[in-house]
Scaffold this motif. Structure first.
Motif, PDB file in Angstrom:
ATOM      1  N   LEU B 172     -83.834 -55.719  10.323  1.00 25.04           N
ATOM      2  CA  LEU B 172     -83.673 -56.835  11.259  1.00 25.04           C
ATOM      3  C   LEU B 172     -84.633 -57.964  10.891  1.00 25.04           C
ATOM      4  O   LEU B 172     -85.822 -57.715  10.698  1.00 25.04           O
ATOM      5  N   ILE B 173     -84.080 -59.169  10.790  1.00 23.14           N
ATOM      6  CA  ILE B 173     -84.930 -60.369  10.649  1.00 23.14           C
ATOM      7  C   ILE B 173     -84.672 -61.237  11.870  1.00 23.14           C
ATOM      8  O   ILE B 173     -83.623 -61.871  12.000  1.00 23.14           O
ATOM      9  N   ALA B 174     -85.629 -61.227  12.801  1.00 26.42           N
ATOM     10  CA  ALA B 174     -85.507 -62.019  14.034  1.00 26.42           C
ATOM     11  C   ALA B 174     -86.269 -63.324  13.844  1.00 26.42           C
ATOM     12  O   ALA B 174     -87.472 -63.309  13.583  1.00 26.42           O
ATOM     13  N   THR B 175     -85.548 -64.422  13.956  1.00 27.60           N
ATOM     14  CA  THR B 175     -86.179 -65.731  13.777  1.00 27.60           C
ATOM     15  C   THR B 175     -86.409 -66.386  15.134  1.00 27.60           C
ATOM     16  O   THR B 175     -85.525 -66.358  15.992  1.00 27.60           O
ATOM     17  N   VAL B 236     -88.963 -57.571  10.915  1.00 25.82           N
ATOM     18  CA  VAL B 236     -89.507 -58.818  10.381  1.00 25.82           C
ATOM     19  C   VAL B 236     -89.239 -59.959  11.346  1.00 25.82           C
ATOM     20  O   VAL B 236     -88.099 -60.152  11.797  1.00 25.82           O
ATOM     21  N   CYS B 237     -90.274 -60.714  11.658  1.00 23.08           N
ATOM     22  CA  CYS B 237     -90.142 -61.897  12.509  1.00 23.08           C
ATOM     23  C   CYS B 237     -90.423 -63.134  11.664  1.00 23.08           C
ATOM     24  O   CYS B 237     -91.413 -63.166  10.934  1.00 23.08           O
ATOM     25  N   VAL B 238     -89.542 -64.112  11.762  1.00 21.18           N
ATOM     26  CA  VAL B 238     -89.778 -65.403  11.109  1.00 21.18           C
ATOM     27  C   VAL B 238     -90.075 -66.420  12.197  1.00 21.18           C
ATOM     28  O   VAL B 238     -89.278 -66.598  13.126  1.00 21.18           O
ATOM     29  N   LEU B 239     -91.226 -67.045  12.107  1.00 26.43           N
ATOM     30  CA  LEU B 239     -91.556 -68.139  13.026  1.00 26.43           C
ATOM     31  C   LEU B 239     -91.183 -69.442  12.327  1.00 26.43           C
ATOM     32  O   LEU B 239     -91.836 -69.861  11.367  1.00 26.43           O
ATOM     33  N   LEU B 240     -90.096 -70.028  12.793  1.00 27.91           N
ATOM     34  CA  LEU B 240     -89.516 -71.208  12.145  1.00 27.91           C
ATOM     35  C   LEU B 240     -89.967 -72.450  12.913  1.00 27.91           C
ATOM     36  O   LEU B 240     -89.519 -72.682  14.041  1.00 27.91           O
ATOM     37  N   LYS B 241     -90.849 -73.213  12.312  1.00 24.26           N
ATOM     38  CA  LYS B 241     -91.390 -74.382  13.020  1.00 24.26           C
ATOM     39  C   LYS B 241     -90.451 -75.575  12.842  1.00 24.26           C
ATOM     40  O   LYS B 241     -90.321 -76.119  11.747  1.00 24.26           O
ATOM     41  N   THR B 242     -89.785 -75.927  13.920  1.00 22.83           N
ATOM     42  CA  THR B 242     -88.792 -77.004  13.854  1.00 22.83           C
ATOM     43  C   THR B 242     -89.170 -78.133  14.806  1.00 22.83           C
ATOM     44  O   THR B 242     -90.056 -77.985  15.642  1.00 22.83           O
TER      45      THR B 242
END
Lengths: 317, 281
Positions: B172-175, B236-242
């Motif tokens: 799992l890749i949680a964004t 896996v966590c992706v912190l996507l700075k938008t």
């Protein structure tokens, strides 16, 4: 009058456990999830037989409902297990959006429903769950009456494609329906034939209705007892056929009369065949601590209450 | 190698779709949609392995779940432009009898959507369930999910975050769309969430940060790295700075356009900043 024999009292939750064990052997797509109540839900045997298909989610029912919804994607048939209170009210929005609205094939299996949960008291005794679940579009709602019927229902819902709420209980109650019966979702079971009053009952009240019918017979009242195990979809035809003959009806359930089986029956009658109806149900109240028998007596959920309601409704004809 | 220019052109077109969709019905959520346009374009064109056509079970392909369902405009635009349904159908967004409901649903049978979302905080659990299903099916493909940062205020997420680490959900890749904005203001003003990286790590996740979440190369690079982190026992966590409202100057860096549609004049300004590339619907 047809009579029924208790072949040995057992808890309905053990019927669920037995059904789940059999399903585990029959259908490899069946998976089970539990929120820290494996022993209470009698899911131990499934867990032991199929550890790879058993998911302990901890005390996190909302997460359990979501995981169950997700597991259907990929072809699994998830059975969730916890108390009725934590299977419904606690997770209503998760069921509504992720399961019902999303049309997911999840089986929500709920034990310890109603006041017969007993000593734990009102925090755990849900009397509103049938109402909550029957209001959800597409949800099938089943409340079984004994061990054999609960086992049969557990097997049957695995074959049904769509969300199901299966409600059962904690205490040992008479086991009187046939072993290895065929369970037809949405099909009422006529237990006795009668001409003076129809008694439709669900869950633990079915045996009480049979007991009531025997006493009523002694005073010359002929009662037709019908077991409604599926509250939604309701077997309108069976109810209407019986009431056409008897002219009045008693509904009996271990649930608040707001939102329960009785209200569903009232809708069918008012639209098709208006007739006097009396309700054996809790009267807009929470439960309390006590033994199951004490509570059934105090809240008017037993044979005596059904007999009284039958006499009242006959007098109203 | 992916053609960055083509992906950029597609993103610009998606931004036009978003603006036109919400303008037409004077409702919907442009802010978060615009902020995630690059991410969706990369996800559906480069990152995920998808089969042709749509099958609910998603066997032998990667699966995506949108948890913050209100950014449906970007989801619908990218699904349509990836061939899941006709691009013209974007015309029906939020209209009566449409498959493109205000928030995404399976109920109307829209290809590409596998769960209803909108009531926040539920998508992580669903994604975990699908990930468990993949493991049971011995299917090595991945589950992707997207969550709003404000959405993490919902408690169910933390049940799910705890479960995923405790049960080694490493497919799992949680964004998390880290734009720092929610309806009532900045996330720091509404309910400060502290250091999300530390929180996810404390729960046992591997965390990867993408600093430039509106830059296509950064997204591709970051998500490629995220893929290499799967299969190692940890989610896996992706912190996507938008930037919320990205690509339309007056919508950027504010919560004001979270759930508000532009008027005629504002639409023209927004479209002028995003010139038609592969063709309007």
């Amino acid at each position: 009058m047809k009579t029924y024999t208790n072949t040995g009292s057992k808890d309905t939750r053990s019927g669920f456990g037995a059904g789940l064990t059999e399903l585990g052997k029959r259908n490899e797509n069946v998976v089970a999830l539990c929120a820290d109540l494996t022993g209470s839900l009698k899911m131990d045997e499934f867990m032991a037989n199929h550890p790879e298909r058993f998911f302990q989610v901890g005390i996190a029912e909302a997460n359990m409902m979501g995981i169950a919804a997700g597991m259907t994607i990929g072809g699994k048939i998830p059975f969730t297990g916890t108390f009725a209170n934590f299977s419904t009210g606690r997770v209503y929005d998760q069921i509504r959006q992720s399961i019902a609205y999303s049309g997911k094939n999840v089986k929500i299996c709920a034990s310890h429903a109603g006041v017969t949960l007993g000593e734990d008291g009102a925090t755990h005794q849900i009397l509103e769950d049938i109402g909550l679940m029957k209001m959800l579009p597409g949800m099938t709602v089943i409340n079984t009456c004994d061990f054999n019927q609960t086992k049969a229902a557990t097997l049957a819902i695995a074959e049904h494609n769509g969300p199901v709420y299966l409600r059962f209980g904690r205490p040992k109650v008479p086991n009187f329906t046939p072993e290895n019966q065929e369970f037809k979702i949405g099909k009422a079971v006529q237990l006795t034939e009668g001409t003076d009053v129809t008694i439709v009952a669900t869950g633990h009240l079915v045996w009480e209705a049979l007991e009531a019918s025997k006493v009523l017979a002694d005073s010359g009242i002929s009662a037709e007892v019908i077991n409604i195990h599926t509250i939604k979809p309701l077997d309108d035809k069976a109810i209407l056929e019986s009431v056409s003959k008897t002219g009045c009806i008693v509904t009996a359930e271990e649930h608040n009369y707001y939102g329960g089986l009785g209200e569903s029956v009232a809708r069918v009658l008012s639209q098709n065949h208006p007739a006097p109806q009396e309700f054996v149900a809790t009267n807009d109240t929470f439960g309390e601590s006590g033994t199951p028998a004490q509570l059934m007596d105090k809240y008017g959920l037993n044979s005596a209450a059904i007999q009284k309601a039958a006499k009242t409704v006959i007098a109203r004809k | 190698m992916p053609n960055i220019e083509e992906l950029q052109d597609l993103t610009t077109q998606v931004r036009r779709d978003i603006l036109r969709m919400v303008h037409k019905v004077n409702s919907g959520h442009p802010g978060g949609s615009l902020g995630c346009a690059e991410f969706f374009v990369c996800l559906y064109n480069e990152i995920m392995e998808s089969k042709n056509g749509f099958n609910m079970d998603g066997i032998d392909e990667d699966i995506f779940f949108l948890s913050n369902g209100h950014i449906s405009p970007v989801y619908y635009s990218v699904l349509a432009r990836s061939g899941y349904f006709p691009v013209d159908e974007l015309n029906t967004f939020r209209l009566i009898d449409s498959r493109l409901q205000g928030h995404p649903t399976t109920h109307e049978g829209l290809p590409g959507v596998r769960i209803a979302s909108g009531s926040l905080g539920q998508g992580m659990s669903v994604a975990i369930g699908a990930a468990e299903s993949k493991k049971l099916n011995k299917d090595n493909h991945l589950i992707y999910s997207l969550h709003g940062d404000g959405e993490l205020q919902e408690g169910q997420n933390w049940e799910a975050i705890m479960y995923a680490a405790g049960n080694n959900i490493d497919n799992l890749i949680a964004t998390v769309d880290l734009n720092g904005q929610q309806i009532d203001g900045s996330t720091d003003n509404v309910l400060p969430m502290g250091n999300l990286k530390s929180k996810f790590e404390a729960f046992g996740w591997t965390v990867l940060e993408i600093e430039e979440g509106n830059d296509i190369s950064s997204i591709l690079q970051g998500m490629a790295k995220a893929k290499t982190l799967t299969g190692q026992g940890k989610p896996v966590c992706v912190l996507l700075k938008t930037v919320m409202g990205n690509g339309v100057d007056f919508m950027m860096h504010t919560h004001a356009w979270h759930g508000k549609a532009p008027n005629d004049e504002q639409l023209e300004i927004g479209l002028a900043q995003n010139i038609e590339t592969i063709g309007d619907y």
